[in-house]
Design an enzyme around this catalytic site. Structure first.
Site, PDB file in Angstrom:
ATOM      1  N   ASP A 191      -9.989  -5.101  -4.041  1.00 52.73           N
ATOM      2  CA  ASP A 191      -9.385  -4.065  -3.201  1.00 52.73           C
ATOM      3  C   ASP A 191     -10.227  -2.800  -3.285  1.00 52.73           C
ATOM      4  OD1 ASP A 191      -7.751  -2.101  -2.036  1.00 52.73           O
ATOM      5  OD2 ASP A 191      -5.918  -3.074  -2.742  1.00 52.73           O
TER       6      ASP A 191
ATOM      7  N   SER B 121       0.840  -1.201   0.000  1.00 51.25           N
ATOM      8  CA  SER B 121       0.000   0.000   0.000  1.00 51.25           C
ATOM      9  C   SER B 121       0.879   1.257   0.000  1.00 51.25           C
ATOM     10  CB  SER B 121      -0.954  -0.043   1.189  1.00 51.25           C
ATOM     11  OG  SER B 121      -1.959   0.932   1.064  1.00 51.25           O
TER      12      SER B 121
ATOM     13  N   HIS C  11      -7.656  -5.593   0.003  1.00 49.20           N
ATOM     14  CA  HIS C  11      -6.487  -4.755   0.225  1.00 49.20           C
ATOM     15  C   HIS C  11      -5.500  -5.381   1.205  1.00 49.20           C
ATOM     16  CE1 HIS C  11      -4.270  -1.048  -0.067  1.00 49.20           C
ATOM     17  NE2 HIS C  11      -4.272  -0.879   1.244  1.00 49.20           N
TER      18      HIS C  11
END
Length: 250
Positions: A197, A101, A227
């Protein structure tokens, strides 16, 4: 898991870390926004590295986990400084960053800052430029006014308490953008992305793939992965990608 060690940086921060000696390149895990080095992916990769006798580093950015500082005091540039200091002080020789991320953005900044150290790169739901393309672009006029007048806004999160996004984070983020100028990744790269996600879109992953340049770059889409990318099959794919990238770099 043991107690962490601490690195004092030249910026006056204390970074908590766990470091495992082994054969290189050093696998360096870079976590996401408001996550810490006790997360599933970081701990899994440390155990995986130990079993294989590989060198591994996980750490907390300032304002995260067990490191010094408050989250609301930090920004992308501060955490890039933390990453560069941790790599310089705690690893030697080639490194193989694994960024999740926001950590994917950090991995790209690290690769841009010290390409000579990077043997390969793996990202998981990478979120480059999200302060501009996600937060700022999505703010209403009222939120932008609040940011200007109050200095921060609160945003809901699917995964934890609301994010407090500061004016400094937005403004500093503009100095760290990687999708507005050439992004050379001259080593093997694997981008991993789940199709379910809700925090980082497949379109973002494709944009990164199309923007960056390099001799060996692949985007792997995993149907229905979210995610977190932290179930058994996803963790296995991360380990496989690290192995692939290392072999391709030889």
């Amino acid at each position: 898991m043991g107690e962490p060690s601490f690195l004092s940086t030249k910026q006056g921060r204390k970074l908590a870390y766990h470091r495992t000696e082994g054969r290189g390149p050093w696998v360096v895990f870079l976590g996401g926004l408001k996550s810490d080095m006790q997360g599933t992916k970081a701990v899994f990769l440390e155990e995986w590295a130990k079993k294989q006798g590989r060198a591994f580093l996980r750490f907390d950015y300032s304002g995260h986990g067990e490191s010094s500082g408050e989250f609301t005091e930090g920004c992308i540039g501060d955490w890039a400084e933390d990453t560069a200091e941790a790599v310089a002080a705690l690893t030697d020789g080639p490194i193989l960053p694994v960024g999740s991320s926001m950590g994917g953005w950090q991995a790209l900044l690290l690769a841009r800052a010290m390409p000579e150290r990077v043997a390969g790169l793996v990202t998981i739901a990478a979120a480059p430029d999200f302060t501009e393309d996600g937060y700022w672009a999505g703010f209403s006029d009222a939120q932008k006014q609040t940011l200007e007048e109050v200095g921060h806004v609160e945003l809901p999160s699917d995964y934890m308490e609301p994010y407090v996004i500061t004016k400094r984070m937005i403004e500093d983020g503009r100095d760290q953008l990687v999708l507005r100028s050439p992004l050379a990744l001259p080593f093997p790269v694997r981008f991993l992305q789940g199709t379910a996600d809700t925090a980082v879109s497949v379109e973002t992953a494709v944009r990164l793939l199309e923007h960056a340049t390099g001799p060996d770059m692949q985007l792997r889409l995993v149907k229905d992965a979210d995610h977190r990318f932290s179930d058994g099959p996803c963790l296995g794919l991360i380990a496989k990608a690290i192995d692939e990238v290392e072999q391709a770099s030889l």
